[in-house]
Design an enzyme around this catalytic site. Structure first.
Site, PDB file in Angstrom:
ATOM      1  N   HIS A   1      -2.141  -4.867 -10.628  1.00  0.00           N
ATOM      2  CA  HIS A   1      -2.763  -3.676 -11.228  1.00  0.00           C
ATOM      3  C   HIS A   1      -3.034  -3.916 -12.709  1.00  0.00           C
ATOM      4  O   HIS A   1      -2.169  -4.437 -13.419  1.00  0.00           O
ATOM      5  CB  HIS A   1      -1.843  -2.452 -11.069  1.00  0.00           C
ATOM      6  CG  HIS A   1      -1.788  -1.941  -9.667  1.00  0.00           C
ATOM      7  ND1 HIS A   1      -2.663  -0.996  -9.184  1.00  0.00           N
ATOM      8  CD2 HIS A   1      -0.990  -2.299  -8.621  1.00  0.00           C
ATOM      9  CE1 HIS A   1      -2.393  -0.770  -7.912  1.00  0.00           C
ATOM     10  NE2 HIS A   1      -1.400  -1.548  -7.535  1.00  0.00           N
TER      11      HIS A   1
ATOM     12  N   ASN B   1       1.367  -5.815  -5.483  1.00  0.00           N
ATOM     13  CA  ASN B   1      -0.074  -6.105  -5.601  1.00  0.00           C
ATOM     14  C   ASN B   1      -0.457  -5.931  -7.064  1.00  0.00           C
ATOM     15  O   ASN B   1       0.200  -5.225  -7.802  1.00  0.00           O
ATOM     16  CB  ASN B   1      -0.889  -5.197  -4.671  1.00  0.00           C
ATOM     17  CG  ASN B   1      -0.669  -3.723  -4.955  1.00  0.00           C
ATOM     18  OD1 ASN B   1       0.254  -3.335  -5.672  1.00  0.00           O
ATOM     19  ND2 ASN B   1      -1.531  -2.874  -4.418  1.00  0.00           N
TER      20      ASN B   1
ATOM     21  N   GLY C   1      -1.130   2.127  -7.406  1.00  0.00           N
ATOM     22  CA  GLY C   1      -1.802   2.333  -8.703  1.00  0.00           C
ATOM     23  C   GLY C   1      -1.115   3.402  -9.523  1.00  0.00           C
ATOM     24  O   GLY C   1      -0.987   3.287 -10.755  1.00  0.00           O
TER      25      GLY C   1
ATOM     26  N   ASN D   1       0.479   4.585  -0.462  1.00  0.00           N
ATOM     27  CA  ASN D   1       0.169   5.805   0.295  1.00  0.00           C
ATOM     28  C   ASN D   1       0.311   5.564   1.798  1.00  0.00           C
ATOM     29  O   ASN D   1       0.813   6.435   2.516  1.00  0.00           O
ATOM     30  CB  ASN D   1      -1.254   6.281  -0.026  1.00  0.00           C
ATOM     31  CG  ASN D   1      -1.330   6.962  -1.388  1.00  0.00           C
ATOM     32  OD1 ASN D   1      -0.443   7.732  -1.755  1.00  0.00           O
ATOM     33  ND2 ASN D   1      -2.360   6.653  -2.149  1.00  0.00           N
TER      34      ASN D   1
ATOM     35  N   GLU E   1      -9.966   0.367  -6.477  1.00  0.00           N
ATOM     36  CA  GLU E   1      -9.058  -0.501  -5.728  1.00  0.00           C
ATOM     37  C   GLU E   1      -9.691  -1.853  -5.419  1.00  0.00           C
ATOM     38  O   GLU E   1     -10.864  -1.942  -5.040  1.00  0.00           O
ATOM     39  CB  GLU E   1      -8.635   0.164  -4.412  1.00  0.00           C
ATOM     40  CG  GLU E   1      -7.638   1.274  -4.573  1.00  0.00           C
ATOM     41  CD  GLU E   1      -6.911   1.567  -3.279  1.00  0.00           C
ATOM     42  OE1 GLU E   1      -6.734   0.638  -2.460  1.00  0.00           O
ATOM     43  OE2 GLU E   1      -6.523   2.738  -3.089  1.00  0.00           O
ATOM     44  N   ARG E   2      -8.883  -2.896  -5.549  1.00  0.00           N
ATOM     45  CA  ARG E   2      -9.320  -4.241  -5.138  1.00  0.00           C
ATOM     46  C   ARG E   2      -9.776  -4.171  -3.684  1.00  0.00           C
ATOM     47  O   ARG E   2      -9.054  -3.674  -2.835  1.00  0.00           O
ATOM     48  CB  ARG E   2      -8.153  -5.220  -5.295  1.00  0.00           C
ATOM     49  CG  ARG E   2      -8.412  -6.613  -4.783  1.00  0.00           C
ATOM     50  CD  ARG E   2      -7.236  -7.548  -4.982  1.00  0.00           C
ATOM     51  NE  ARG E   2      -6.039  -7.109  -4.271  1.00  0.00           N
ATOM     52  CZ  ARG E   2      -4.936  -7.858  -4.182  1.00  0.00           C
ATOM     53  NH1 ARG E   2      -4.873  -9.034  -4.772  1.00  0.00           N
ATOM     54  NH2 ARG E   2      -3.873  -7.409  -3.525  1.00  0.00           N
TER      55      ARG E   2
ATOM     56  N   CYS F   1      -4.393   6.194  -5.101  1.00  0.00           N
ATOM     57  CA  CYS F   1      -3.849   4.845  -4.907  1.00  0.00           C
ATOM     58  C   CYS F   1      -2.365   4.923  -5.257  1.00  0.00           C
ATOM     59  O   CYS F   1      -2.014   5.191  -6.414  1.00  0.00           O
ATOM     60  CB  CYS F   1      -4.557   3.840  -5.819  1.00  0.00           C
ATOM     61  SG  CYS F   1      -3.895   2.160  -5.684  1.00  0.00           S
ATOM     62  N   GLY F   2      -1.507   4.703  -4.263  1.00  0.00           N
ATOM     63  CA  GLY F   2      -0.071   4.878  -4.473  1.00  0.00           C
ATOM     64  C   GLY F   2       0.523   3.832  -5.403  1.00  0.00           C
ATOM     65  O   GLY F   2       1.189   4.165  -6.392  1.00  0.00           O
TER      66      GLY F   2
ATOM     67  N   CYS G   1       0.869  -1.178   0.000  1.00  0.00           N
ATOM     68  CA  CYS G   1       0.000   0.000   0.000  1.00  0.00           C
ATOM     69  C   CYS G   1       0.906   1.228   0.000  1.00  0.00           C
ATOM     70  O   CYS G   1       1.468   1.579   1.043  1.00  0.00           O
ATOM     71  CB  CYS G   1      -0.920   0.007   1.220  1.00  0.00           C
ATOM     72  SG  CYS G   1      -2.020   1.448   1.230  1.00  0.00           S
TER      73      CYS G   1
HETATM   74  N1  LIG Z   1      -6.382  -2.138  -2.581  1.00  0.00           N
HETATM   75  C1  LIG Z   1      -4.981  -2.529  -2.723  1.00  0.00           C
HETATM   76  C2  LIG Z   1      -4.204  -2.242  -1.422  1.00  0.00           C
HETATM   77  C3  LIG Z   1      -4.078  -0.744  -1.132  1.00  0.00           C
HETATM   78  C4  LIG Z   1      -3.337  -0.019  -2.226  1.00  0.00           C
HETATM   79  C5  LIG Z   1      -3.455   1.507  -2.229  1.00  0.00           C
HETATM   80  N2  LIG Z   1      -4.242   2.109  -1.185  1.00  0.00           N
HETATM   81  C6  LIG Z   1      -2.073   2.154  -2.327  1.00  0.00           C
HETATM   82  O1  LIG Z   1      -1.894   3.312  -1.889  1.00  0.00           O
HETATM   83  O2  LIG Z   1      -1.175   1.517  -2.919  1.00  0.00           O
HETATM   84  C7  LIG Z   1      -4.902  -4.036  -3.035  1.00  0.00           C
HETATM   85  O3  LIG Z   1      -5.825  -4.759  -2.670  1.00  0.00           O
HETATM   86  O4  LIG Z   1      -3.895  -4.433  -3.634  1.00  0.00           O
END
Ligand SMILES: N[C@H](CCC[C@H](N)C(=O)O)C(=O)O
Length: 269
Positions: free
Chosen positions: A156, A154, A217, A70, A205-206, A214-215, A68
């Site tokens: 994308h 994660n 992202g 952010n 976001e997933r 979304c960082g 994550c």
């Molecule tokens: N929802 C994302 C996790 C949080 C990512 C996002 N809040 C960031 O800042 O990278 C997932 O399931 O992979």
């Protein structure tokens, strides 16, 4: 136990300090904390043997994930303030990350290298990661490109579109998020390349839905844009909640993310 409500470019987190207790929240507790505090993710800071802190991440539905961006900036600021160090190391399930100050309330995090193999995303079958074949629709919006895919720890999927505003993201996002091509689901980015140094981005976001930023992202969108020759390796990402600067450095193949961090309040629970 200390609890902070923070956000990184509007991406909202409930962060609690579990370093002196072995507290691991149940799924129900995660969902309740996320709902009560309007957090996209819930974060636990845990003791780590060799790094400054270990960071655990749960989406607001209670699912635990390993990256994550952010939140890494927010935990980075807390640890930089607490230790007085210029650089802190944050261990997550996926990687060891480093956070440093970048002036005027900005924090830079080294998010490591993007993973581009189809098995790394993961995809359910071998496919060209520069544009995968997700058949969704029909949708009442301009035809969507084949999304580029990449992992930042994660998954994308990034659609490059002419106008981000033309897409009903809450309607389209879930069709891709749990598409059978993504056995672990995926975050879904809608990226509009403004020029070679600027991208407007919105992310479904997933397991958390449409967030204000979304960082990972933003990192994923920059990497896919640069890989496709749409931008250079560094760009300003304009998200709903603020701007992030992403720099995919040639020297070490690492992706550096710089952006704002805001402490909304702190409490004891
Ligand atoms: N929802 C994302 C996790 C949080 C990512 C996002 N809040 C960031 O800042 O990278 C997932 O399931 O992979």
């Amino acid at each position: 136990m200390k609890l902070w409500k923070m956000n990184g470019a509007g991406n909202a987190f409930a962060i609690f300090d579990a370093r002196s207790t072995a507290f691991t929240p149940t799924t129900e507790q995660i969902r309740k904390i996320a709902a009560d505090l309007k957090a996209d993710q819930v974060i636990a800071m845990e003791r780590d043997a060799t790094k400054d802190v270990f960071m655990r991440i749960w989406n607001s539905d209670g699912s635990e994930v390993s990256a994550c961006g952010n939140a890494t900036r927010c935990v980075g600021l807390l640890m930089l303030d607490e230790t007085g160090k210029d650089r802190v190391t944050i261990q997550t399930e996926a990687d060891m990350l480093r956070a440093t100050r970048a002036g005027e309330g900005l924090i830079t995090v080294d998010m490591g290298s993007p993973q581009m193999g189809w098995e790394d995303i993961p995809l359910s079958e071998k496919m060209d990661v520069r544009g995968v074949d997700v058949k969704i629709g029909p949708i009442d919006a301009p035809i969507l490109s084949r999304p580029a895919v990449v992992s930042m720890g994660n998954p994308h999927a990034v659609f490059f579109v002419k106008d981000v505003a033309a897409y009903d993201i809450p309607a389209i996002g879930p069709l891709v998020e749990w598409h059978p091509l993504f056995p672990k689901g995926t975050n879904v980015g809608f990226a509009q390349v403004i020029d070679r140094e600027t991208i407007r981005l919105r992310v479904w976001e997933r397991a958390a839905g449409l967030t204000r930023a979304c960082g990972t992202g933003a990192c994923a969108a920059l990497v896919c844009a640069a890989r496709a020759g749409l931008t250079g390796r560094k760009a300003r990402m304009i998200l709903d909640g603020g701007d992030l600067t992403i720099d995919w450095r040639e020297s070490d193949d690492h992706v550096y993310m710089t952006g704002p961090v805001e402490l909304e309040f702190e409490a004891e629970i």
